[in-house]
Design a protein around this motif. Structure first.
Motif, PDB file in Angstrom:
ATOM      1  N   ASP A 106       0.841  -1.215   0.000  1.00  0.00           N
ATOM      2  CA  ASP A 106       0.000   0.000   0.000  1.00  0.00           C
ATOM      3  C   ASP A 106       0.869   1.255   0.000  1.00  0.00           C
ATOM      4  N   ALA A 154       2.244   1.657  -3.456  1.00  0.00           N
ATOM      5  CA  ALA A 154       1.200   2.083  -4.401  1.00  0.00           C
ATOM      6  C   ALA A 154       0.860   3.562  -4.245  1.00  0.00           C
ATOM      7  N   SER A 155       1.078   4.126  -3.053  1.00  0.00           N
ATOM      8  CA  SER A 155       0.718   5.524  -2.829  1.00  0.00           C
ATOM      9  C   SER A 155       1.944   6.426  -2.704  1.00  0.00           C
ATOM     10  N   GLY A 156       3.129   5.889  -2.909  1.00  0.00           N
ATOM     11  CA  GLY A 156       4.331   6.731  -2.899  1.00  0.00           C
ATOM     12  C   GLY A 156       4.791   7.154  -1.519  1.00  0.00           C
ATOM     13  N   MET A 200      -0.398  11.029   6.467  1.00  0.00           N
ATOM     14  CA  MET A 200      -1.536  10.552   5.680  1.00  0.00           C
ATOM     15  C   MET A 200      -2.741  10.239   6.556  1.00  0.00           C
ATOM     16  N   TYR A 227      -3.101   6.868   7.446  1.00  0.00           N
ATOM     17  CA  TYR A 227      -3.389   5.506   6.998  1.00  0.00           C
ATOM     18  C   TYR A 227      -3.838   4.668   8.198  1.00  0.00           C
ATOM     19  N   PHE A 238      -6.759   6.791   3.400  1.00  0.00           N
ATOM     20  CA  PHE A 238      -5.771   6.235   2.482  1.00  0.00           C
ATOM     21  C   PHE A 238      -6.182   6.612   1.057  1.00  0.00           C
ATOM     22  N   THR A 281      -4.488   7.927  -2.438  1.00  0.00           N
ATOM     23  CA  THR A 281      -3.221   8.139  -3.147  1.00  0.00           C
ATOM     24  C   THR A 281      -3.100   9.550  -3.728  1.00  0.00           C
ATOM     25  N   GLU A 282      -4.172  10.082  -4.288  1.00  0.00           N
ATOM     26  CA  GLU A 282      -4.094  11.411  -4.927  1.00  0.00           C
ATOM     27  C   GLU A 282      -3.760  12.508  -3.908  1.00  0.00           C
ATOM     28  N   VAL A 307      -1.638  12.344  -1.528  1.00  0.00           N
ATOM     29  CA  VAL A 307      -0.236  12.310  -1.096  1.00  0.00           C
ATOM     30  C   VAL A 307       0.566  13.447  -1.726  1.00  0.00           C
TER      31      VAL A 307
END
Ligand code: 1DF
Ligand code: MN
Length: 363
Positions: free
Chosen positions: A84, A87-89, A320, A322, A326, A328-329, A331
């Motif tokens: 995860d 995937a989200s950097g 974040m 998390y 959560f 991704t955009e 971040v």
């Protein structure tokens, strides 16, 4: 090469290309053991703590996608969490036991679950030292033991500070009976993350009635008030080197600073409350000297820039939240627009390295 090594190498390469690592500083986990005890508390008749029942009654009882995904992700401390992050950097997560942690338990249970969750957290960090760092959970129900567990967490387990989840059964840390905990944090030179809890029984009534007790607003009311109460109690006069980290961009306090300074001065000068004592400095000065804020749940550039302007560019850190938020955009929110790479590096990496004592990457 194992899967672990590959993902760590991948994260390093991306961070190098970007010019900085992204360190997320308010990232939650839970243990199966703690959830089992939460389930037992929820099954008891009369709720001990209405906010706890509202929050964990939902997450542990709801069949919704949100609740099920979050309960599962909270308990991952290995490859699934790292995938995860990839995937989200996110290069590094600073992990802490999810709220209210052990603060809902009876004192003996709280002490023992704090220890075992710190051990489990330390084991996960040992396995993934480039991807995870962590904060110790402690049991404020026993302040002297909490101070000792912080010391063990920092000295023996390599944890980077401690998390406190606002009130403990309606008691707040402005009460000097808790101040052994702050003395230990100051002496060890590690930060205290003052994380939200649901509002206490005395505060929650009208919020709960309207469904506003959770992260939408109730958490902020509870935790912003708690931070302000710490300041007005004089805790930072007593412990001038104490560092407190607060999520959600300071739980709205940065926006209130002007009014708080004016009204604190006026209230103290008029002698309205005998117990409201003069402070060595005005409230906003402690916020700029002792407090760091993170962007957890507040991926909104205007609000982040406002905090950078009024608190200082070195006092605002990325987070974040998390797995609760959560997205991704979100971040890359501070990577749009005109800010320099140096400013971004402080926000995403170096402020967190400094505040939490996280070593820069080896190469
Ligand atoms: C929620 C949000 C829950 C945050 C959390 O811990 C939490 C939520 C129980 O959305 O219910 O840490 N948060 O920090 O925003
Ligand atoms: Mn949180």
């Amino acid at each position: 090469m194992s899967i672990d090594r590959e993902t760590e190498t991948g994260s390093n390469a991306m961070a190098a290309a970007r010019g900085y690592r992204r360190i997320a500083t308010e990232e939650a986990f839970a243990t199966a053991e703690m959830f089992e005890l939460y389930r037992k508390l929820l099954a008891q008749g009369e709720p001990l703590d209405r906010g706890f029942h509202s929050l964990w009654g939902f997450y542990l009882g709801s069949p919704s996608d949100r609740a099920r995904r979050i309960i599962e992700r909270l308990q991952h401390l290995d490859e699934q969490r790292i995938s995860d992050m990839d995937a989200s950097g996110i290069d590094v997560q600073v992990l802490s036991l999810t709220s209210p942690g052990v603060q809902i338990f009876d004192p003996a249970t709280a002490v023992s679950i704090a220890r075992s969750s710190n051990d489990q957290l330390a084991a996960a960090i040992r396995k993934h030292p480039e991807r995870f760092a962590g904060l110790a959970a402690v049991a404020p129900q026993r302040p002297a033991e909490a101070a000792k567990e912080l010391e063990r967490g920092v000295r023996q387990l390599g944890l980077r500070g401690m998390i406190l989840n606002s009130h403990t059964h309606g008691e707040y840390f402005d009460d000097p009976k808790f101040w052994d905990i702050f003395a230990a944090a100051e002496a060890l030179d590690v930060p205290v993350y003052l994380h939200p809890n649901s509002p206490s029984n005395e505060l929650i009534g009208p919020l709960l009635q309207r469904g506003l007790d959770g992260a939408i607003y109730g958490f902020g009311v509870e935790t912003g008030m708690h931070l302000l109460a710490l300041i007005t109690s004089g805790v930072f006069d007593r412990f001038p080197k104490l560092k407190v980290v607060v999520g959600h961009l300071g739980e709205a306090l940065p926006f209130w600073l002007f009014r708080i300074d004016y009204m604190h001065r006026a209230t103290v000068a008029s002698g309205r409350y005998a117990f409201l004592k003069p402070l060595q400095r005005c409230p906003s000065e402690y916020l700029r000297a002792n407090v760091f804020v993170t962007s957890s749940g507040m991926a909104w550039a205007p609000a982040i820039r406002f905090c950078q302007e009024v608190l200082g560019i070195d006092r605002v850190l990325y987070a974040m939240d998390y797995p609760y938020q959560f997205v991704t955009e979100e971040v890359v929110e501070m990577e749009h627009g005109p800010d320099s790479i140096e400013k971004r590096r402080m926000f995403y990496q170096t402020n967190a390295e400094r505040v939490f004592g996280i070593a820069p990457p080896a190469n």
